[in-house]
Design a protein around this motif. Structure first.
Motif, PDB file in Angstrom:
ATOM      1  N   VAL A 198       0.397  -0.998   0.003  1.00 50.68           N
ATOM      2  CA  VAL A 198      -0.043  -0.138   0.106  1.00 50.68           C
ATOM      3  C   VAL A 198       0.667   1.192  -0.452  1.00 50.68           C
ATOM      4  CG1 VAL A 198      -0.465   0.099   2.806  1.00 50.68           C
ATOM      5  CG2 VAL A 198      -2.126   1.709   0.991  1.00 50.68           C
ATOM      6  N   CYS A 199       0.661   2.148  -0.117  1.00 45.48           N
ATOM      7  CA  CYS A 199       1.427   3.720  -0.921  1.00 45.48           C
ATOM      8  C   CYS A 199       0.273   4.799  -0.491  1.00 45.48           C
ATOM      9  CB  CYS A 199       2.361   3.347  -1.853  1.00 45.48           C
ATOM     10  SG  CYS A 199       3.578   4.706  -1.611  1.00 45.48           S
ATOM     11  N   PHE A 200       0.264   5.898  -0.316  1.00 46.94           N
ATOM     12  CA  PHE A 200      -0.353   7.306   0.233  1.00 46.94           C
ATOM     13  C   PHE A 200       0.295   7.288  -1.521  1.00 46.94           C
ATOM     14  CE2 PHE A 200      -1.330   6.165   4.298  1.00 46.94           C
ATOM     15  CZ  PHE A 200      -2.380   6.765   4.261  1.00 46.94           C
ATOM     16  N   SER A 201      -1.133   8.936  -2.370  1.00 48.08           N
ATOM     17  CA  SER A 201      -0.296   9.747  -3.172  1.00 48.08           C
ATOM     18  C   SER A 201      -0.043  10.867  -2.706  1.00 48.08           C
ATOM     19  CB  SER A 201      -1.666  10.102  -3.765  1.00 48.08           C
ATOM     20  OG  SER A 201      -2.484  10.960  -2.734  1.00 48.08           O
ATOM     21  N   PRO A 202       0.656  11.184  -2.528  1.00 49.09           N
ATOM     22  CA  PRO A 202       1.935  12.752  -2.612  1.00 49.09           C
ATOM     23  C   PRO A 202       0.857  13.657  -2.163  1.00 49.09           C
ATOM     24  CG  PRO A 202       2.641  11.865  -4.544  1.00 49.09           C
ATOM     25  CD  PRO A 202       1.635  11.831  -4.186  1.00 49.09           C
ATOM     26  N   LYS A 203       0.274  14.356  -2.202  1.00 49.50           N
ATOM     27  CA  LYS A 203      -0.983  14.664  -1.364  1.00 49.50           C
ATOM     28  C   LYS A 203      -1.950  14.012  -0.254  1.00 49.50           C
ATOM     29  CE  LYS A 203      -2.299  17.766  -6.393  1.00 49.50           C
ATOM     30  NZ  LYS A 203      -3.170  18.372  -6.559  1.00 49.50           N
ATOM     31  N   GLY A 204      -2.450  12.463  -0.365  1.00 51.45           N
ATOM     32  CA  GLY A 204      -2.488  11.856   1.253  1.00 51.45           C
ATOM     33  C   GLY A 204      -3.688  11.804   0.194  1.00 51.45           C
ATOM     34  N   ASP A 205      -4.518  11.784  -0.847  1.00 54.91           N
ATOM     35  CA  ASP A 205      -5.898  11.793  -0.699  1.00 54.91           C
ATOM     36  C   ASP A 205      -6.304  10.707  -1.438  1.00 54.91           C
ATOM     37  OD1 ASP A 205      -4.559  12.401  -3.350  1.00 54.91           O
ATOM     38  OD2 ASP A 205      -6.198  13.700  -3.737  1.00 54.91           O
ATOM     39  N   THR A 206      -5.595   9.470  -1.965  1.00 54.58           N
ATOM     40  CA  THR A 206      -5.415   8.391  -2.488  1.00 54.58           C
ATOM     41  C   THR A 206      -4.617   6.976  -1.635  1.00 54.58           C
ATOM     42  OG1 THR A 206      -4.575   8.868  -4.474  1.00 54.58           O
ATOM     43  CG2 THR A 206      -6.845   9.517  -4.396  1.00 54.58           C
ATOM     44  N   ILE A 207      -4.569   6.238  -2.089  1.00 56.61           N
ATOM     45  CA  ILE A 207      -4.202   5.621  -1.973  1.00 56.61           C
ATOM     46  C   ILE A 207      -3.658   4.428  -3.596  1.00 56.61           C
ATOM     47  CG2 ILE A 207      -4.322   5.294   0.476  1.00 56.61           C
ATOM     48  CD1 ILE A 207      -5.696   2.604   0.802  1.00 56.61           C
ATOM     49  N   ALA A 208      -2.904   3.788  -2.967  1.00 50.33           N
ATOM     50  CA  ALA A 208      -3.057   2.718  -4.010  1.00 50.33           C
ATOM     51  C   ALA A 208      -2.880   1.492  -3.603  1.00 50.33           C
ATOM     52  CB  ALA A 208      -1.690   3.194  -5.845  1.00 50.33           C
ATOM     53  N   THR A 209      -2.982  -0.041  -3.448  1.00 48.15           N
ATOM     54  CA  THR A 209      -2.383  -0.585  -3.219  1.00 48.15           C
ATOM     55  C   THR A 209      -2.524  -2.132  -4.487  1.00 48.15           C
ATOM     56  OG1 THR A 209      -4.901  -1.920  -3.662  1.00 48.15           O
ATOM     57  CG2 THR A 209      -4.094  -1.082  -1.691  1.00 48.15           C
ATOM     58  N   ALA A 210      -1.172  -3.508  -4.341  1.00 47.44           N
ATOM     59  CA  ALA A 210      -1.005  -4.049  -4.840  1.00 47.44           C
ATOM     60  C   ALA A 210      -1.512  -5.953  -4.787  1.00 47.44           C
ATOM     61  CB  ALA A 210       0.208  -4.346  -4.964  1.00 47.44           C
ATOM     62  N   SER A 211      -1.677  -6.743  -5.112  1.00 47.79           N
ATOM     63  CA  SER A 211      -2.512  -8.134  -5.261  1.00 47.79           C
ATOM     64  C   SER A 211      -2.064  -9.009  -5.272  1.00 47.79           C
ATOM     65  CB  SER A 211      -3.234  -8.085  -4.942  1.00 47.79           C
ATOM     66  OG  SER A 211      -4.830  -8.956  -4.652  1.00 47.79           O
ATOM     67  N   ARG A 212      -2.080 -10.029  -4.658  1.00 46.97           N
ATOM     68  CA  ARG A 212      -1.853 -11.217  -5.141  1.00 46.97           C
ATOM     69  C   ARG A 212      -2.625 -11.403  -6.339  1.00 46.97           C
ATOM     70  NH1 ARG A 212      -0.733 -16.371  -2.272  1.00 46.97           N
ATOM     71  NH2 ARG A 212      -0.260 -18.355  -3.438  1.00 46.97           N
ATOM     72  N   ASP A 213      -4.099 -11.122  -6.461  1.00 49.22           N
ATOM     73  CA  ASP A 213      -4.856 -11.164  -7.662  1.00 49.22           C
ATOM     74  C   ASP A 213      -4.138 -11.161  -8.801  1.00 49.22           C
ATOM     75  OD1 ASP A 213      -5.296  -8.615  -7.431  1.00 49.22           O
ATOM     76  OD2 ASP A 213      -7.216  -8.797  -6.772  1.00 49.22           O
ATOM     77  N   ALA A 214      -2.304 -10.509  -8.944  1.00 46.22           N
ATOM     78  CA  ALA A 214      -2.323  -9.514  -9.642  1.00 46.22           C
ATOM     79  C   ALA A 214      -2.313  -8.463 -10.432  1.00 46.22           C
ATOM     80  CB  ALA A 214      -2.600 -10.988 -11.748  1.00 46.22           C
ATOM     81  N   THR A 215      -3.039  -7.447  -9.879  1.00 44.94           N
ATOM     82  CA  THR A 215      -3.620  -6.472 -10.421  1.00 44.94           C
ATOM     83  C   THR A 215      -2.885  -5.254  -8.823  1.00 44.94           C
ATOM     84  OG1 THR A 215      -5.993  -5.778  -8.293  1.00 44.94           O
ATOM     85  CG2 THR A 215      -6.018  -7.430 -10.832  1.00 44.94           C
ATOM     86  N   ALA A 216      -3.023  -4.195  -9.347  1.00 43.82           N
ATOM     87  CA  ALA A 216      -3.174  -3.201  -8.461  1.00 43.82           C
ATOM     88  C   ALA A 216      -4.697  -2.116  -8.670  1.00 43.82           C
ATOM     89  CB  ALA A 216      -2.155  -1.827  -8.821  1.00 43.82           C
ATOM     90  N   LYS A 217      -4.865  -1.889  -7.613  1.00 43.76           N
ATOM     91  CA  LYS A 217      -6.312  -0.396  -7.409  1.00 43.76           C
ATOM     92  C   LYS A 217      -5.833   0.715  -6.936  1.00 43.76           C
ATOM     93  CE  LYS A 217      -9.294  -4.132  -7.051  1.00 43.76           C
ATOM     94  NZ  LYS A 217      -9.865  -4.643  -8.111  1.00 43.76           N
ATOM     95  N   LEU A 218      -6.576   1.747  -7.449  1.00 41.73           N
ATOM     96  CA  LEU A 218      -6.201   3.371  -7.096  1.00 41.73           C
ATOM     97  C   LEU A 218      -7.752   3.269  -5.880  1.00 41.73           C
ATOM     98  CD1 LEU A 218      -4.578   5.641  -6.897  1.00 41.73           C
ATOM     99  CD2 LEU A 218      -6.099   6.514  -8.831  1.00 41.73           C
ATOM    100  N   TRP A 219      -7.165   4.145  -4.918  1.00 37.88           N
ATOM    101  CA  TRP A 219      -9.011   4.075  -3.860  1.00 37.88           C
ATOM    102  C   TRP A 219      -8.349   5.474  -3.454  1.00 37.88           C
ATOM    103  CZ3 TRP A 219     -11.611  -0.530  -3.471  1.00 37.88           C
ATOM    104  CH2 TRP A 219     -11.031  -1.917  -2.577  1.00 37.88           C
ATOM    105  N   ASN A 220     -10.033   6.072  -3.978  1.00 39.60           N
ATOM    106  CA  ASN A 220      -9.925   7.103  -2.462  1.00 39.60           C
ATOM    107  C   ASN A 220     -10.239   7.130  -0.927  1.00 39.60           C
ATOM    108  OD1 ASN A 220     -12.983   7.402  -2.324  1.00 39.60           O
ATOM    109  ND2 ASN A 220     -13.420   7.940  -3.438  1.00 39.60           N
ATOM    110  N   LEU A 221     -10.423   7.744  -0.133  1.00 45.42           N
ATOM    111  CA  LEU A 221     -10.226   7.380   1.151  1.00 45.42           C
ATOM    112  C   LEU A 221     -11.310   7.152   1.231  1.00 45.42           C
ATOM    113  CD1 LEU A 221      -7.450  10.347   2.796  1.00 45.42           C
ATOM    114  CD2 LEU A 221      -6.967   7.437   1.451  1.00 45.42           C
ATOM    115  N   ARG A 222     -12.778   7.359   0.690  1.00 42.87           N
ATOM    116  CA  ARG A 222     -13.560   6.794   1.913  1.00 42.87           C
ATOM    117  C   ARG A 222     -14.145   5.275   1.184  1.00 42.87           C
ATOM    118  NH1 ARG A 222     -14.471  11.944  -0.780  1.00 42.87           N
ATOM    119  NH2 ARG A 222     -14.804  10.601  -2.574  1.00 42.87           N
ATOM    120  N   GLY A 223     -13.385   4.389   0.416  1.00 43.42           N
ATOM    121  CA  GLY A 223     -13.349   3.169   0.185  1.00 43.42           C
ATOM    122  C   GLY A 223     -13.381   2.981  -1.430  1.00 43.42           C
ATOM    123  N   LYS A 224     -13.215   4.331  -2.217  1.00 46.59           N
ATOM    124  CA  LYS A 224     -14.345   3.721  -3.470  1.00 46.59           C
ATOM    125  C   LYS A 224     -12.401   3.667  -4.626  1.00 46.59           C
ATOM    126  CE  LYS A 224     -16.635   5.989  -7.675  1.00 46.59           C
ATOM    127  NZ  LYS A 224     -17.304   7.026  -7.505  1.00 46.59           N
TER     128      LYS A 224
END
Length: 683
Positions: free
Chosen positions: A467-493
């Motif tokens: 997991v990693c925060f964006s430089p502005k701290g308003d989003t996070i990115a995640t990496a998974s064993r499911d072979a994908t990465a995802k970008l999220w807002n902080l409300r979980g979308k």
């Protein structure tokens, strides 16, 4: 341009030659230190190389501009392991004996040049004691440090004040006087002689008792800590314990050669002996051998108990001294003397050891260790560590299903409980007191610093590894064993899913501008993506899984760490610029310094390495200097893989997370700081 003015090409060649000379000197210092021949000389060579380099680095330029980096590595490695503190040079021949003062601010030496000398601990000779007519074999301080005693081949012993005046001469032995020892409790001293006897004397020079019973020369004499008994060692292969009426209480038999030295334990309930048979032995006071110490390659000339009684030091004809625990395990070997070691002495607090040698020198060895701040509290492996900009806080993630928040003193402030499986990664927000975590339970979570879960991110179909925060701290990115990465807002979308890797996505990181992300995968590649999910570049070059990816905070480059044992530096088009080689196993983590001019890597080989961006090794962290006075090893190697590494916010420390459940702080020193510490060591 005048006729004698150098051309630009000549100047460039001069610079190149000078940098090569500095680089060579740094490597020589490191090789000299690793050879165990002369630690002080190795440090001096490293200081010389570093001072030459320092002239090129005025105004603290980036390490990327250094013409040479080997002096930094040499100083860092030497200072992390050096034990030799000072050399005492001044005797004209073999130094036969060395003794620490009771107040630990001086040592005395005795030599076959016919003199004894008093030194401060910086190696300066304060007083020379002249008066014996032959070799001086032994020297000993009085308990109140008002006097020293010496023993000589001229068949006498002498008592001196510390200004070099002879107070008393003890005559009565019929042969060389080999050893002298001052009573710890009363105004008396004991001597041992080649005439086969030991004697007890008062300070007026009167012989009070003669101890007769050995069949050959007596080599060593020692008072018990309470001063109520006396022990002697002899060429007749025995040691003996005596009362002060001259009665032999116990004979210690078992050595196969001359017994050369002995020492009482601090409690007085045991003695240790050294022998020409190459062993030392530990005995109870009934004459039973408890332990035999084997490991020297020649006869043992001297030995002593540490002040705490938990260790024994031995000196040998094999040019080494050794420190042992009381089970017979060698903790450290002190190498550096150019000839056999004749004598040794512990400082009263046990944090230093002095040795004397046939090479005409005495040496002082440092026994204390390095203090590392350690975060201890997780019950299983720590997988990830991240530094917060807020109040110098550190966040960790562990296989014990928790994350924790710590201060820089190693105190746990908050435990984050809520995941149902290993917590695999943690990231601190750049602008809020928050952390994000990922887990094998297929979720990520957002927490405040009070330990409250604010958001749970649900959408991955397998374990989430990074997991990693964006430089502005308003989003996070995640990496998974499911072979994908995802970008999220902080409300979980979920804002975007990045698909394209052929295996687990192991790591994710935002670019400094926050407009792209990088991912690493077990498909042996890393990828760059825009926020529309388009792959901008694929980084191909590693030969095995890529475990970690990190953007440089100030340059358009990124770094990767791989199971193939290397890290790599890449441009944003996927071109490999530098390969960092030197680890002995998979590299699991990579991180840039806050200034972006250095790179840290962590490996399953139990080490952290610090590099410049040209691939030059600047520092290596494999463990820490043990406190020998507490029975630790000379160098306490890390025993488990290191899973994660990050820099402190100010760039002064590296923090490592290990399989042993601990986070450790490793100091990072620049050239000037290393030089100051190196020179202070020699002062």
């Amino acid at each position: 341009m005048t006729q004698n003015q150098p051309t630009k090409l000549e100047t460039h060649q001069q610079v190149k030659l000078k940098s090569m000379e500095i680089e060579k000197a740094g490597h020589h210092a490191l090789e000299l230190f690793k050879s165990d021949r002369n630690q002080i000389e190795a440090l001096r060579v490293a200081i010389g190389a570093a001072e030459s380099l320092q002239k090129w680095t005025l105004n603290n330029p980036s390490v990327a501009t250094y013409p040479s980096t080997s002096p930094l590595l040499a100083l860092q490695v030497i200072l992390s392991k050096i034990r030799e503190r000072h050399q005492f040079v001044g005797h004209r021949s073999t130094v036969r004996s060395v003794s620490f003062s009771p107040t630990q601010d001086a040592i005395a030496t005795a030599s076959i040049d016919g003199s004894a000398q008093l030194w401060n601990l910086q190696g300066k000779c304060l007083v020379t004691f002249s008066g014996h007519k032959d070799w001086v074999n032994s020297v000993s301080f009085s308990a109140n440090q008002s006097a020293i005693a010496t023993a000589s081949d001229d068949k006498t012993a002498k008592l001196w004040d510390l200004q070099g005046n002879c107070l008393v001469t003890f005559t009565g032995h019929n042969d060389w006087v080999t050893s002298v020892c001052l009573s710890p409790t009363v105004a008396a001293l004991a001597t041992a002689s080649y005439d086969g006897t030991a004697k007890l004397w008062d300070f007026q020079g009167n012989c009070l008792v003669t101890f007769s019973g050995h069949q050959q020369s007596v080599t060593s004499v020692c008072f018990s800590p309470k001063g109520d008994t006396l022990a002697t060692a002899s060429y007749d292969r025995t040691a003996k314990l005596w009362d002060f009426r001259g009665n032999c209480l116990v004979t210690f038999s078992g050595h196969d050669g001359w017994v050369t030295s002995l020492s009482f334990s601090p409690t007085g309930n045991a003695i240790a002996t050294a022998s020409y048979d190459g062993t030392a032995k530990l005995w109870d006071l009934e004459g039973n051998c408890l332990v035999t110490f084997t490991g020297h390659d020649s006869w043992i000339t001297s030995l002593s108990f540490s002040p705490t009684g938990n260790a024994i030091a031995t000196a040998s004809n094999d040019r080494t001294a050794k420190l042992w625990d009381l089970e017979g395990n060698c903790l450290v070997t002190f190498s550096g003397h150019d000839s056999w070691i004749t004598s040794l002495s512990f400082s009263p607090t046990g944090d230093a050891l002095a040795t004397a040698s046939n090479d005409r020198t005495a040496r002082l060895w440092h026994l204390q260790g390095n203090n590392l701040v350690t975060c201890s509290g997780h019950q299983k492996s720590v997988n990830s560590v991240s530094c917060s900009p807020y109040q110098d806080r550190i966040a960790t993630a562990s296989n014990d299903r928790t994350a924790k928040l710590w201060n820089f003193q190693g105190k746990c402030l908050v435990t984050f409980i809520g995941h149902n499986d290993w917590v695999t990664s943690v990231s601190c927000s750049p602008n809020q007191p928050r952390i994000a975590t990922t887990s094998r339970d297929e979720t990520a979570k957002l927490w405040n610093f009070q330990g409250k879960c604010l958001t749970t991110f649900i959408g991955h179909l397998d374990s989430v590894w990074s997991v990693c925060f964006s430089p502005k701290g308003d989003t996070i990115a995640t990496a998974s064993r499911d072979a994908t990465a995802k970008l999220w807002n902080l409300r979980g979308k979920c804002l975007m899913t990045f698909t394209g890797h052929q295996n687990w996505v192991t790591s994710v990181n935002f670019s400094p501008k926050g407009d792209t992300i990088a991912t690493a995968s077990r498909d042996d590649t890393a990828k760059l993506w825009n926020f529309q999910g388009k792959c901008l570049a694929t980084l191909i070059g590693h030969l095995d899984s890529v475990w970690s990816v990190c953007f440089n905070p100030h340059r358009d480059v990124l770094a990767t760490a791989s199971n193939d044992g290397t890290a790599k530096l890449w441009d944003l088009y996927g071109n490999c610029l530098v390969t960092f080689t030197g680890h002995d196993g998979p590299v699991l983590s990579v991180c840039f310094s806050p200034t972006g001019d250095t790179l840290a890597t962590a490996s399953i080989d139990r080490s952290i390495k610090l590099w410049d961006l040209r691939g030059n090794l600047l520092a290596e962290y494999r463990g820490y200097q043990g406190n020998l006075s507490l029975g630790e090893a000379n160098f306490v190697d890390l025993k488990t893989p290191i899973y994660s590494v990050c820099f402190s916010r100010d760039g002064k420390f590296l923090l490592s997370a290990s399989e042993d459940g601990k986070v450790r702080f490793w100091p990072i020193e620049n050239l000037d700081e290393l030089l100051v510490r190196a020179k202070k060591w020699l002062d």
